[in-house]
Each structure stands twice: as structure tokens, then as C-alpha cells.
Motif scaffolding. Structure first.
Motif, mmCIF file in Angstrom:
data_model
loop_
_atom_site.group_PDB
_atom_site.id
_atom_site.type_symbol
_atom_site.label_atom_id
_atom_site.label_comp_id
_atom_site.label_asym_id
_atom_site.label_seq_id
_atom_site.Cartn_x
_atom_site.Cartn_y
_atom_site.Cartn_z
ATOM 1 N N THR A 218 -19.141 40.298 15.728
ATOM 2 C CA THR A 218 -19.827 39.843 14.519
ATOM 3 C C THR A 218 -19.872 38.319 14.488
ATOM 4 O O THR A 218 -18.859 37.644 14.678
ATOM 5 N N ILE A 219 -21.055 37.765 14.258
ATOM 6 C CA ILE A 219 -21.236 36.314 14.199
ATOM 7 C C ILE A 219 -20.814 35.818 12.814
ATOM 8 O O ILE A 219 -21.384 36.241 11.800
ATOM 9 N N ASN A 220 -19.812 34.956 12.771
ATOM 10 C CA ASN A 220 -19.364 34.418 11.484
ATOM 11 C C ASN A 220 -19.704 32.934 11.383
ATOM 12 O O ASN A 220 -20.353 32.360 12.264
ATOM 13 N N ILE A 236 -27.095 34.798 28.510
ATOM 14 C CA ILE A 236 -25.647 34.962 28.644
ATOM 15 C C ILE A 236 -25.138 35.976 27.632
ATOM 16 O O ILE A 236 -24.204 36.732 27.903
ATOM 17 N N ALA A 237 -25.775 36.023 26.468
ATOM 18 C CA ALA A 237 -25.410 36.966 25.420
ATOM 19 C C ALA A 237 -26.661 37.691 24.950
ATOM 20 O O ALA A 237 -27.785 37.209 25.128
ATOM 21 N N LEU A 238 -26.471 38.845 24.358
ATOM 22 C CA LEU A 238 -27.562 39.670 23.837
ATOM 23 C C LEU A 238 -27.280 39.990 22.386
ATOM 24 O O LEU A 238 -26.141 40.296 22.020
ATOM 25 N N ARG A 239 -28.344 39.938 21.576
ATOM 26 C CA ARG A 239 -28.203 40.274 20.162
ATOM 27 C C ARG A 239 -28.294 41.782 19.972
ATOM 28 O O ARG A 239 -28.993 42.468 20.715
ATOM 29 N N HIS A 240 -27.606 42.289 18.975
ATOM 30 C CA HIS A 240 -27.655 43.725 18.673
ATOM 31 C C HIS A 240 -29.073 44.113 18.250
ATOM 32 O O HIS A 240 -29.697 43.406 17.455
ATOM 33 N N PRO A 241 -29.621 45.222 18.786
ATOM 34 C CA PRO A 241 -31.015 45.573 18.459
ATOM 35 C C PRO A 241 -31.240 45.905 16.998
ATOM 36 O O PRO A 241 -32.365 45.767 16.506
ATOM 37 N N ALA A 242 -30.198 46.345 16.287
ATOM 38 C CA ALA A 242 -30.372 46.741 14.887
ATOM 39 C C ALA A 242 -29.714 45.787 13.906
ATOM 40 O O ALA A 242 -30.035 45.807 12.721
ATOM 41 N N ASP A 243 -28.792 44.929 14.380
ATOM 42 C CA ASP A 243 -28.075 44.023 13.494
ATOM 43 C C ASP A 243 -28.116 42.615 14.097
ATOM 44 O O ASP A 243 -27.425 42.327 15.073
ATOM 45 N N PRO A 244 -28.917 41.704 13.542
ATOM 46 C CA PRO A 244 -29.022 40.354 14.121
ATOM 47 C C PRO A 244 -27.750 39.527 13.963
ATOM 48 O O PRO A 244 -27.632 38.471 14.579
ATOM 49 N N ASN A 245 -26.800 39.974 13.148
ATOM 50 C CA ASN A 245 -25.564 39.237 12.945
ATOM 51 C C ASN A 245 -24.471 39.648 13.939
ATOM 52 O O ASN A 245 -23.307 39.309 13.754
#
Length: 254
Positions: A218-220, A236-245
Motif C-alpha cells: 500500500t502506497i502511503n 521496476i514496479a507495477l501498479r495494482h490493476p484494481a487499486d491505484p494506491n
């Protein structure tokens, strides 16, 4: 006198005719009275029935009508059908998500089984080597080799981490100047202290290695947004397909 006899005779006949006419009129009047009596009884019956209908509630009147009951039944069935269709869509959506979770868990389980098989094979190979050589000498030699390998790995790991830390510290420092300027322009202190890019990478790596089936973090507020954009932009990193946070480290070792 003779001239008046016929008239007298006629006078005697007239009362009989009048009587019959009166009787006929009486009979006609009686029939009318009977008809009027029947009409009055009918009026009383209709009045009583009307009073009974007035006392009944509208719900009773409606629900005793077959046509109204049929219409209301159809409307109720249509409402139940719509509710069931909505429930079906919800259940199907949940089932789809559960299937995806199950597929991911099965994949992780298969990976763990492959690792376990590899470890079992290594154990069998080691056991075979132990049986081919004397126990004491083999134990000492294997222990020394293992110590040497572990020492080399630790040294190599420390070198890599130090080199990575220096590189990140030199080229990707925290925005101290920007933050100082912000402190001058605003009297409010930052709610969360920003962490370095190296610390962000360590969090992502530890999460990927500890729970590979659920590697998202989780991005805080302690994650500096430019660092996040940098990791995402260069893959290097991938964002969650359903949760951008939420984001995860790209599995380069797979």
C-alpha cells in the motif's frame, strides 16, 4: 209511465257495470301496490348491501377481485424476478473474483511444490554423497564449504546493497531543499517523514519474497510521488490493476 220503464231498467244495469269497473280498477291498483311493495323490498335490499360495501375496507374489495389479484400477483412476481436477477449478477461477480483468487493461490502453491521438490532432490543428492564418504570427514568438509559459500554470499550481498545505497543516495536524494522551502512558506510540519528510494525498494523486495502470492504494498504518505512515478515508468514496479494506491515489484527472478 211506459216511456220511462226502459230508462229505469237502464239505471238498474249501470250500477253492475260500475261495480265491475271499480273492481277492475281496484285489482289494477292492488297490482301496482304489489309491484311497488316489491320495488321497496328491492330498494331495502340494495340499501343494506350498499351499507355493507361501505363498511368494507378498500383492501378487502381489491383482494376479492380475481382480476386485481392476478395483476398484483404478476407485479409481485416481476419484482421478485428483478431482485433475483440482481442477486445472480452479484453472486456471479463474487464467484469470478473467487476464481481469480483461487487461480492465483493455486499458482503460488504449484511454485511452492516445485521449490519443495527441488529441495527434496538436493537433500537426496546430499544424502547420497554423505553415504559415499566417511561421515566425519564429509561432515567437516561439507560444513566448511557451506560456511565459505554463506560467507561469500553475505559479502556479495553487502557489496550489492552498499553499491545500490550509494548510487541511490547520490542520484536520488530526498527533496531536502524543497521540503525546507515548504517549511519556510508554511507553518505546518509534514505529517509523515519521507523515506528514501532505497527504503522503498527494500519494502517491495521483502514483500515479494515473503508473500509472492500477494506482493502488493500500500502506497502511503511516506512514499515520495516522484519516486513512485520513476519506478512505474521504468517497469521496476507495477501498479495494482484494481487499486491505484497499491503497487508491487516486478518479478525479475521469475
Amino acid at each position: 209511465m211506459d216511456e220511462y220503464l226502459p230508462e229505469i231498467a237502464n239505471d238498474r244495469v249501470c250500477p253492475e257495470d260500475a261495480k265491475e269497473e271499480i273492481l277492475n280498477e281496484c285489482e289494477s291498483i292492488w297490482k301496482r301496490i304489489e309491484e311497488l311493495s316489491l320495488l321497496m323490498m328491492r330498494v331495502k335490499a340494495l340499501t343494506a348491501e350498499y351499507n355493507q360495501w361501505q363498511k368494507r375496507s378498500p383492501e378487502e374489495v381489491i383482494f376479492t377481485n380475481p382480476d386485481v389479484l392476478l395483476t398484483l400477483g404478476k407485479e409481485e412476481l416481476q419484482k421478485v424476478k428483478n431482485d433475483l436477477e440482481m442477486l445472480l449478477l452479484t453472486v456471479q461477480s463474487k464467484n469470478k473474483k473467487l476464481e481469480e483468487d483461487l487461480k492465483r493461490e493455486q499458482q503460488w502453491h504449484e511454485e511452492q511444490e516445485q521449490i519443495l521438490d527441488a529441495l527434496n532432490g538436493l537433500e537426496e543428492e546430499t544424502t547420497t554423497q554423505v553415504q559415499q564418504f566417511p561421515h566425519n570427514s564429509l561432515h567437516t568438509r561439507a560444513f566448511q564449504e557451506l560456511q565459505n559459500k554463506m560467507l561469500k554470499l553475505r559479502m556479495y550481498k553487502e557489496e550489492l546493497l552498499n553499491a545500490l545505497g550509494k548510487f541511490l543516495e547520490e542520484h536520488f536524494p530526498l527533496p531536502e531543499k524543497g521540503r525546507s522551502a515548504e517549511k519556510k512558506n508554511s507553518s505546518e510540519e509534514p505529517a509523515v517523514e519521507l523515506i528514501t528510494l532505497n527504503e522503498i525498494l527494500e519494502i517491495l523486495i521483502n514483500k515479494l519474497m515473503s508473500t509472492p502470492h500477494e506482493p502488493y504494498v500500500t502506497i502511503n504518505d511516506s512514499f515520495w510521488p516522484p519516486y513512485i512515478e520513476l519506478l512505474l515508468r521504468y517497469g521496476i514496479a507495477l501498479r495494482h490493476p484494481a487499486d491505484p494506491n497499491r503497487m508491487r515489484l516486478e518479478a525479475f527472478h521469475m
